[in-house]
Design a protein around this motif. Structure first.
Motif, PDB file in Angstrom:
ATOM      1  N   UNK A   1      29.679  55.956  55.119  1.00  0.00           N
ATOM      2  CA  UNK A   1      29.879  57.245  54.621  1.00  0.00           C
ATOM      3  C   UNK A   1      30.758  57.226  53.458  1.00  0.00           C
ATOM      4  N   UNK A   2      31.819  56.113  53.452  1.00  0.00           N
ATOM      5  CA  UNK A   2      32.627  56.360  52.080  1.00  0.00           C
ATOM      6  C   UNK A   2      31.809  55.609  51.067  1.00  0.00           C
ATOM      7  N   UNK A   3      30.926  54.977  51.387  1.00  0.00           N
ATOM      8  CA  UNK A   3      30.016  54.346  50.299  1.00  0.00           C
ATOM      9  C   UNK A   3      28.873  55.119  49.872  1.00  0.00           C
ATOM     10  N   UNK A   4      28.560  56.317  50.596  1.00  0.00           N
ATOM     11  CA  UNK A   4      27.343  57.218  50.196  1.00  0.00           C
ATOM     12  C   UNK A   4      26.478  56.797  50.682  1.00  0.00           C
ATOM     13  N   UNK A   5      26.324  56.349  52.177  1.00  0.00           N
ATOM     14  CA  UNK A   5      25.362  55.701  52.940  1.00  0.00           C
ATOM     15  C   UNK A   5      25.345  56.644  54.079  1.00  0.00           C
ATOM     16  N   UNK A   6      24.780  55.979  55.098  1.00  0.00           N
ATOM     17  CA  UNK A   6      24.673  56.769  56.586  1.00  0.00           C
ATOM     18  C   UNK A   6      26.094  57.363  56.887  1.00  0.00           C
ATOM     19  N   UNK A   7      25.999  58.567  57.537  1.00  0.00           N
ATOM     20  CA  UNK A   7      27.329  58.887  58.173  1.00  0.00           C
ATOM     21  C   UNK A   7      27.202  58.987  59.493  1.00  0.00           C
ATOM     22  N   UNK A   8      25.936  58.907  60.108  1.00  0.00           N
ATOM     23  CA  UNK A   8      25.898  59.171  61.548  1.00  0.00           C
ATOM     24  C   UNK A   8      24.949  57.814  62.263  1.00  0.00           C
ATOM     25  N   UNK A   9      25.498  56.838  62.525  1.00  0.00           N
ATOM     26  CA  UNK A   9      24.680  55.737  63.143  1.00  0.00           C
ATOM     27  C   UNK A   9      24.686  55.575  64.643  1.00  0.00           C
ATOM     28  N   UNK A  10      23.727  55.386  65.324  1.00  0.00           N
ATOM     29  CA  UNK A  10      23.743  55.353  66.758  1.00  0.00           C
ATOM     30  C   UNK A  10      22.460  54.002  66.853  1.00  0.00           C
ATOM     31  N   UNK A  11      22.616  53.769  68.133  1.00  0.00           N
ATOM     32  CA  UNK A  11      21.791  52.586  68.919  1.00  0.00           C
ATOM     33  C   UNK A  11      20.324  52.867  68.298  1.00  0.00           C
ATOM     34  N   UNK A  12      19.829  54.110  68.161  1.00  0.00           N
ATOM     35  CA  UNK A  12      18.522  54.331  67.893  1.00  0.00           C
ATOM     36  C   UNK A  12      18.147  54.619  66.313  1.00  0.00           C
ATOM     37  N   UNK A  13      19.332  54.253  65.472  1.00  0.00           N
ATOM     38  CA  UNK A  13      19.201  54.478  64.127  1.00  0.00           C
ATOM     39  C   UNK A  13      18.089  53.623  63.557  1.00  0.00           C
TER      40      UNK A  13
ATOM     41  N   UNK B   1      15.096  52.616  65.238  1.00  0.00           N
ATOM     42  CA  UNK B   1      13.965  53.172  65.501  1.00  0.00           C
ATOM     43  C   UNK B   1      13.529  54.225  64.928  1.00  0.00           C
ATOM     44  N   UNK B   2      14.502  55.235  64.588  1.00  0.00           N
ATOM     45  CA  UNK B   2      14.345  56.556  64.028  1.00  0.00           C
ATOM     46  C   UNK B   2      13.955  56.023  62.251  1.00  0.00           C
ATOM     47  N   UNK B   3      14.665  55.005  61.671  1.00  0.00           N
ATOM     48  CA  UNK B   3      14.368  54.754  60.460  1.00  0.00           C
ATOM     49  C   UNK B   3      12.865  54.274  60.158  1.00  0.00           C
ATOM     50  N   UNK B   4      12.499  53.352  61.101  1.00  0.00           N
ATOM     51  CA  UNK B   4      10.963  53.067  60.734  1.00  0.00           C
ATOM     52  C   UNK B   4      10.193  53.935  61.311  1.00  0.00           C
ATOM     53  N   UNK B   5      10.686  54.954  62.148  1.00  0.00           N
ATOM     54  CA  UNK B   5       9.566  56.052  62.530  1.00  0.00           C
ATOM     55  C   UNK B   5       9.462  57.210  61.191  1.00  0.00           C
ATOM     56  N   UNK B   6      10.600  57.435  60.834  1.00  0.00           N
ATOM     57  CA  UNK B   6      10.777  58.367  59.604  1.00  0.00           C
ATOM     58  C   UNK B   6       9.937  57.587  58.615  1.00  0.00           C
ATOM     59  N   UNK B   7      10.372  56.386  58.129  1.00  0.00           N
ATOM     60  CA  UNK B   7       9.786  55.755  57.242  1.00  0.00           C
ATOM     61  C   UNK B   7       8.014  55.525  57.332  1.00  0.00           C
ATOM     62  N   UNK B   8       7.810  55.564  58.480  1.00  0.00           N
ATOM     63  CA  UNK B   8       6.507  55.190  58.745  1.00  0.00           C
ATOM     64  C   UNK B   8       5.819  56.613  58.617  1.00  0.00           C
ATOM     65  N   UNK B   9       6.280  57.859  58.737  1.00  0.00           N
ATOM     66  CA  UNK B   9       5.859  59.071  58.584  1.00  0.00           C
ATOM     67  C   UNK B   9       5.471  59.360  57.180  1.00  0.00           C
TER      68      UNK B   9
ATOM     69  N   UNK C   1      18.511  45.336  56.770  1.00  0.00           N
ATOM     70  CA  UNK C   1      19.350  44.478  57.911  1.00  0.00           C
ATOM     71  C   UNK C   1      20.403  45.193  58.496  1.00  0.00           C
ATOM     72  N   UNK C   2      21.307  46.100  57.777  1.00  0.00           N
ATOM     73  CA  UNK C   2      22.403  46.790  58.367  1.00  0.00           C
ATOM     74  C   UNK C   2      21.756  47.780  59.553  1.00  0.00           C
ATOM     75  N   UNK C   3      20.940  48.464  59.202  1.00  0.00           N
ATOM     76  CA  UNK C   3      20.190  49.406  59.907  1.00  0.00           C
ATOM     77  C   UNK C   3      19.633  48.616  61.243  1.00  0.00           C
ATOM     78  N   UNK C   4      18.969  47.464  61.076  1.00  0.00           N
ATOM     79  CA  UNK C   4      18.352  46.658  62.250  1.00  0.00           C
ATOM     80  C   UNK C   4      19.374  46.432  63.093  1.00  0.00           C
ATOM     81  N   UNK C   5      20.503  45.976  62.465  1.00  0.00           N
ATOM     82  CA  UNK C   5      21.767  45.438  63.411  1.00  0.00           C
ATOM     83  C   UNK C   5      22.354  46.548  64.316  1.00  0.00           C
ATOM     84  N   UNK C   6      22.081  47.856  63.721  1.00  0.00           N
ATOM     85  CA  UNK C   6      22.602  48.841  64.494  1.00  0.00           C
ATOM     86  C   UNK C   6      22.140  48.806  65.912  1.00  0.00           C
TER      87      UNK C   6
END
Length: 130
Positions: free
Chosen positions: A91-103, A105-113, A70-75
């Motif tokens: 980043x402080x929590x050990x997660x994403x350090x670089x988020x953008x408005x296309x995060x 789309x990239x997540x579902x695309x890379x996951x789909x890969x 949900x966090x990634x979808x909300x970006x």
């Protein structure tokens, strides 16, 4: 068994929206340079070339918590300042350090890969047991 190469040009959409030396690697050239080298050495044509598909939310849920999905979808709806603030928290929590408005789309695309390879080569997907 050969080597599969999963690629879609949308994978080059990643852009660092603010100055952060720790995340300078987050740029399209990170992928395009690797692909160019594969091409130069004749390796790209030797690979089984697959086109990535989007992962479903259920598939992403096999490896990520519902909150993280949900966090990634909300970006998609966030501006640069909001994305930068969220990136610092993640980043402080050990997660994403670089988020953008296309995060997302990239997540579902890379996951789909991953699932494209799994479906083609009949291997176990992430989150699957034995």
């Amino acid at each position: 068994m050969g080597t599969a190469l999963v690629y879609h040009e949308d994978m080059t959409a990643t852009r660092l929206l603010w100055d952060d030396p720790e995340c300078e690697i987050e740029c399209p050239e990170r992928l395009t340079t690797a692909l160019e080298r594969l091409q130069q050495h004749g390796l790209k044509q030797r690979c089984l070339q697959l086109v990535a598909r989007e992962a479903s939310e259920a598939e992403l849920g096999l490896v990520h918590s519902p909150e993280y999905v949900a966090l990634l979808q909300g970006t998609q709806a966030l501006g640069t300042r909001e994305l930068q603030a969220l990136s610092k928290v993640e980043d402080a929590a050990g997660g994403c350090a670089s988020l953008s408005a296309v995060t997302w789309q990239l997540e579902v695309g890379q996951g789909g890969s991953i699932y494209t390879v799994e479906e083609t080569l009949r291997i176990s997907p992430p989150g699957a047991c034995c």
